[in-house]
Design an enzyme around this catalytic site. Structure first.
Site: not given
Length: 519
Positions: A36, A65-66, A137, A276, A305
């Site tokens: 990114t 990394k995070t 949170k 049905h 039907g």
């Protein structure tokens, strides 16, 4: 408050460049990771790397990394807590006001037919869900976006007032927890499949909404249609393409699913008419037109039907016949252009295509799925009934064995009766149903209904029962109607009584050793 810093890390990069460019124009500092970061930098969007925030390089092929206090303190700090503010200032940490994250494509990875176990495991996201959960949170102060569809609204609110509203942050946080729960459920399902442990100590399913429905079985009931994230192999109502007609209803979807289940029993051209949730007509033939004629003639009244399913492409001749009556749905692998034109002239009919004929699975290829039935305060889970009867498993229990033609009709009837609501009795002749007795409280009652419906066609027909005969009365009734052969599971303590009644009437009877209750 105003959004000053955003952490952006997405696998699905749809719209992310434009969104981040607009954020930067509002003075928002953008922090990013990996691919990114490279994309934003390449597109000229001002961005800083995650390592500039953590003071630590991305390591272990990006696995770490995070996962760092400089990130999660910025997400979790309570902004109006003097203690939290003091700790942040003392440690020289800064807040993160907006998180934009979507996760490694685990679903897309395991959907690949040749995916390796190692590749699947590598696509389990760890840092992403952790950031999402932290931000969600702390939604009182932090905005979190997991869906590109929310970019426009979030941006509009930032442009208007510098921040999102608390109500928006609550909604976004709720979406995050649904998203991460679904993500974890897919991973759990994958492991259960790999380990051959489909019924573990706790069970979580996840589904994706296809559409909200106008109502459920009745207008006062709220309803929606969901599908499993991992596509089912073979024809399915969840993956069928609607070619014509108004939106499907709850009952339409239920009935279409039932019709597909029955027509999938047959390798030869077959047509099923459903009303049905029960078959009112089933026929097989040399081609799809012959199969439809048989299905229609099975019960010309009840098909009106109803829902019709076929396991071959609908051609012009069949379309002409279908167009002569009112039908809710026709579902087939495909429709020829001419057939589609004919049927599309009917405004209210729904036309669904499941794929080309070659995509229809043979009965032997079908694998059981897990079916979920709700009960008050819980649910029942069972495998779908995909049992396929092997002719070699049949046991002749009467003095007379069935003729070759009777055996053919018995096997046809057995494939259909398993899909009829219990107690179920089905009569068949000439590769078509001629009488169906469904959902009765006793078996002889179901037989009376089937025989009455068949009328003169009962004479010379065969009879299939989804479960054993508790006594000989059903066989005696069949004998009076002129039925010549019976297929049933056997296993009753009074089997001898039923066999004796069959022998007395010259009826051939075979037992399968398998029952097909359908409640």
């Amino acid at each position: 408050m105003a959004i000053k810093r955003a952490l952006v890390s997405v696998s699905d990069k749809t719209g992310i460049t434009e969104f981040c460019r607009a954020l930067a124009a509002q003075g928002v500092q953008i922090i990013s990771t990996g691919g990114t970061h490279a994309l934003l930098e390449r597109e000229g969007v001002p961005v800083i790397g995650i390592s500039d925030v953590t003071g630590f390089p991305e390591i272990l092929d990006g696995r770490v990394k995070t996962l760092h206090p400089a990130v999660h303190s910025g997400l979790l700090a309570i902004r109006d807590s003097a203690e939290h503010v003091e700790a942040m200032e003392k440690l020289g940490l800064d807040y993160i006001d907006l998180v934009v994250v979507n996760l490694y494509p685990f679903k897309e990875t395991v959907s690949k037919p040749d995916v390796s176990y190692e590749d699947a495991i590598e696509n389990i996201d760890i840092g992403g869900p952790t950031m999402l959960r932290s931000a969600a949170k702390n939604h009182a102060f932090v905005s979190v976006v997991v869906d590109a569809g929310d970019y426009a609204e979030v941006l509009a609110q930032i442009q208007a007032g510098g921040d999102t509203t608390l109500e928006t942050r609550k909604r976004l946080a709720a979406k995050v927890f649904r998203h991460t729960a679904a993500y974890d459920a897919l991973i759990s399902e994958y492991f259960a499949e790999q380990l051959g442990d489909p019924l573990p100590e706790s069970l979580t399913f996840t589904y994706e909404k296809v559409q909200e429905l106008r109502y459920g079985e009745n207008p006062h009931q709220q309803a929606a249609f969901y599908r499993k994230p991992l596509a089912k192999k073979g024809p399915s109502i969840t993956t069928a393409k609607q070619l014509h007609g108004k939106e499907l209803s709850y009952n339409n979807i239920n009935d279409a699913n039932a019709a597909l289940a029955i027509v999938s029993e047959f390798d030869e051209p077959a047509v099923v008419a459903i009303k049905h949730m029960n078959p009112c007509g089933v026929g097989i033939g040399a081609d799809i037109d012959e199969a439809y004629v048989k299905a229609y003639e099975s019960d010309p009244t009840s098909i009106f039907g109803g829902i019709v399913a076929a396991n071959r492409t609908i051609d012009v001749q069949t379309a002409d016949r279908l167009a002569q009556i009112f039908l809710e749905i026709v579902i087939a692998p495909d429709f020829t252009p001419e057939a589609l034109d004919i049927l599309s002239r009917k405004k209210n009919i729904r036309l669904l295509a499941t794929g080309t004929d070659s995509q229809m699975q043979s009965a032997a290829e079908r694998k059981p799925e897990w079916l979920v039935t709700s009960v008050d305060g819980g649910m029942l889970v069972q495998q779908s009934d995909v049992h396929s009867l092997d002719e070699a498993d049949l046991q002749v229990v009467t003095e007379r064995a069935p003729t070759a033609e009777e055996l053919k009709q018995l096997l046809f009837a057995w494939k259909v009766v398993k899909h009829v609501k219990s107690n179920a009795i089905l009569l068949a002749a000439d590769s078509m149903t001629v009488g169906v007795g469904a959902g009765q409280m006793n078996r002889v009652g179901a037989a009376r209904i089937a025989i009455e419906q068949a009328g003169d066609k009962a004479k010379g027909a065969v009879l299939a029962s989804d479960a054993f005969f508790p006594m000989g009365d059903t066989v005696e009734l069949a004998a009076q109607a002129g039925i010549t052969a019976i297929i049933q599971p056997g296993g009753s303590v009074k089997d001898a009584e039923s066999v004796a009644a069959a022998n007395a009437a010259g009826i051939a009877m075979v037992v399968t050793g398998v029952r097909h209750f359908k409640h």
